[in-house]
Design an enzyme around this catalytic site. Sequence first.
Site, short mmCIF file in Angstrom:
data_model
loop_
_atom_site.label_atom_id
_atom_site.label_comp_id
_atom_site.label_asym_id
_atom_site.label_seq_id
_atom_site.Cartn_x
_atom_site.Cartn_y
_atom_site.Cartn_z
N CYS A 33 20.38 7.85 19.59
CA CYS A 33 19.87 9.21 19.80
C CYS A 33 18.37 9.23 20.06
O CYS A 33 17.58 8.86 19.18
CB CYS A 33 20.22 10.05 18.56
N CYS A 36 16.34 11.56 17.76
CA CYS A 36 16.30 10.98 16.41
C CYS A 36 15.14 9.99 16.31
O CYS A 36 14.47 9.91 15.28
CB CYS A 36 17.61 10.27 16.08
#
Length: 108
Positions: A33, A36
């Site tokens: 991600c 993230c």
Amino acid sequence: MSTEITNVSDADWDNEVLQSGIPVLVDYFAKWCGPCKLIAPILEEVAETYKDKVKICKLDIDENPEVTLKYSVRSVPTLMLFQDGQVEATKVGALSKHQLEAFLDMNV
């Protein structure tokens, strides 16, 4: 990773998060991600600043399907603030340092 951030798993979830004596901010993330990865250094800074007020934990959604399913995490990053074993507040998506501090200040 900061020594103030704890990696948690399905196995130690109850002990580390639900039974914590202080509020816990959980970062649900995935290694793949992009957002993230953007929020990770911000979490490290905030973990140092708030270490006496909030415990910050990270949970990899791909490696921990039980907790991910239990709390209906459908998007990452998702941040959930737990107090006394209950979800008190949730934010989905990457936040700036200012937004994250405001979120914590409003809820802790």
